[in-house]
Scaffold this active site. Structure first.
Site, mmCIF file in Angstrom:
data_model
loop_
_atom_site.group_PDB
_atom_site.id
_atom_site.type_symbol
_atom_site.label_atom_id
_atom_site.label_comp_id
_atom_site.label_asym_id
_atom_site.label_seq_id
_atom_site.Cartn_x
_atom_site.Cartn_y
_atom_site.Cartn_z
ATOM 1 N N ASP A 8 1.001 11.797 44.409
ATOM 2 C CA ASP A 8 1.290 11.563 45.526
ATOM 3 C C ASP A 8 2.963 11.226 45.856
ATOM 4 O OD1 ASP A 8 1.422 9.390 47.746
ATOM 5 O OD2 ASP A 8 1.627 8.335 46.087
ATOM 6 N N MET A 9 3.758 11.118 46.191
ATOM 7 C CA MET A 9 5.633 10.807 46.567
ATOM 8 C C MET A 9 5.625 9.517 46.683
ATOM 9 S SD MET A 9 6.083 14.353 48.809
ATOM 10 C CE MET A 9 7.919 13.955 48.130
ATOM 11 N N ASP A 10 5.369 9.216 47.087
ATOM 12 C CA ASP A 10 6.474 7.880 47.393
ATOM 13 C C ASP A 10 5.648 6.642 47.244
ATOM 14 O OD1 ASP A 10 8.602 8.310 50.042
ATOM 15 O OD2 ASP A 10 6.361 9.311 50.681
ATOM 16 N N THR A 42 0.420 13.971 49.727
ATOM 17 C CA THR A 42 1.262 12.981 50.005
ATOM 18 C C THR A 42 1.335 13.030 51.742
ATOM 19 O OG1 THR A 42 3.681 11.875 51.361
ATOM 20 C CG2 THR A 42 3.035 15.130 51.413
ATOM 21 N N GLY A 43 1.891 12.241 52.428
ATOM 22 C CA GLY A 43 1.699 10.974 54.216
ATOM 23 C C GLY A 43 2.374 11.849 54.836
ATOM 24 N N LYS A 195 -6.715 12.182 51.401
ATOM 25 C CA LYS A 195 -6.315 13.194 50.313
ATOM 26 C C LYS A 195 -7.130 13.634 49.381
ATOM 27 C CE LYS A 195 -2.316 11.515 50.001
ATOM 28 N NZ LYS A 195 -0.857 9.951 49.150
ATOM 29 N N ASP A 218 -0.806 5.720 44.218
ATOM 30 C CA ASP A 218 -0.254 3.807 43.813
ATOM 31 C C ASP A 218 -0.564 3.576 45.240
ATOM 32 O OD1 ASP A 218 1.393 5.431 45.385
ATOM 33 O OD2 ASP A 218 2.209 3.067 45.692
ATOM 34 N N ASN A 221 -3.692 4.493 50.466
ATOM 35 C CA ASN A 221 -3.746 5.866 51.164
ATOM 36 C C ASN A 221 -4.268 7.205 50.191
ATOM 37 O OD1 ASN A 221 -1.123 5.707 50.139
ATOM 38 N ND2 ASN A 221 -0.683 6.837 51.851
#
Length: 268
Positions: A8-10, A42-43, A195, A218, A221
């Site tokens: 995941d990114m953010d 990621t979203g 995801k 984290d 999602n």
């Protein structure tokens, strides 16, 4: 042996200032050198992912990115779409009709654009700025028939979104994949898009067993990422439900948690 890491990114890969640290980049480079595929999951739409992929040298490799919360998977070197789910335009009209009873925007995405309905609000501008994208006003009725839309979301102040979530039609939970991804964002994805399912589809395409995949996340999602594999890692700053679902817990995104996870459970 880990062959692929989905990250995941953010709140995970990136610091709270939306930066990649040198330690995280070093760990990812070392994983790549060992032949481990790195998949950002990621979203964000691809356009908002690409600057980070370039820092990690991913566009020059045969890797993949899972964007828009699992609705779209593309090769990083050619941007070829290998997997996708989409929303129908009639569904977007239905979604926007509900929005008009609340002080919210509906934002929706194709491969590379951030569209919205309603008045341009500070919260909408805040969200678009994080993605480094310019929001484009486009009413649902004016969407070209050949425009493919992958994700829609309601954007507004958290208190207003709290009221909205209580009023969400029950049938939407059967028709779409709804998720409160941020305090100010409520997303509606195509029914089979998330995801975890996106990662499973990619694993099948690459003939990589799920037992050889590690995931790191984290937020809410990311729950399907945690449930899709055995080797799942929650960030130290993750929500309680993500920590409960994951096999391991690493350090926070402010403490190079992704680097720690890679060294501890993928390269060890």
């Amino acid at each position: 042996m880990i062959k692929l890491i989905a990250i995941d990114m953010d709140g995970t890969l990136l610091t709270n200032a939306h930066q990649l640290t040198d330690n995280v980049k070093k760990a990812i480079f070392e994983a790549n050198e060992r032949g481990i595929k790195i998949v950002l999951c990621t979203g964000r739409p691809l356009k908002a992912v690409y600057p980070y992929m370039e820092q990690l040298d991913l566009p020059n490799q045969d890797n993949y990115v899972i964007s828009l919360n699992g609705t779209l998977i593309q090769r990083t070197n050619t941007k070829e779409i290998v997997y996708s789910h989409q929303l129908e335009h009639a569904e977007l009209s239905e979604i926007d009709a509900v929005r008009k009873d609340f002080a919210l925007n509906v934002a929706f995405f194709d491969e590379s654009h951030y569209f919205y309905t309603g008045e341009k609000t500070d919260r909408l501008l805040f969200d678009a700025a994080i993605l480094n994208m310019e929001p484009i006003h486009l009413e649902i009725k004016d969407i070209p028939k050949d425009r493919v839309i992958y994700k829609a979301m309601f954007v507004g102040e958290p208190e207003e979104l709290d009221c909205f979530v209580k009023a969400v039609p029950n049938e939407w939970y059967e028709k779409f994949y709804p998720i409160r991804s941020l305090s100010y964002v409520f997303e509606l994805l195509p029914k089979k898009a998330n995801k975890g399912d996106g990662l499973t589809g990619l694993a099948e395409l690459l003939a990589i067993p799920m037992a050889a995949i590690m995931t790191i996340g984290d937020g809410e999602n990311d729950i399907d990422l945690m449930n899709a594999v055995e080797e799942s890692v929650a960030m130290g700053n993750a929500t309680d439900s993500i920590k409960a679902a994951a096999k391991y817990e690493t350090k926070s995104n402010e403490e190079d948690g992704v680097a720690y996870a890679i060294y501890q459970w993928a390269l060890n």
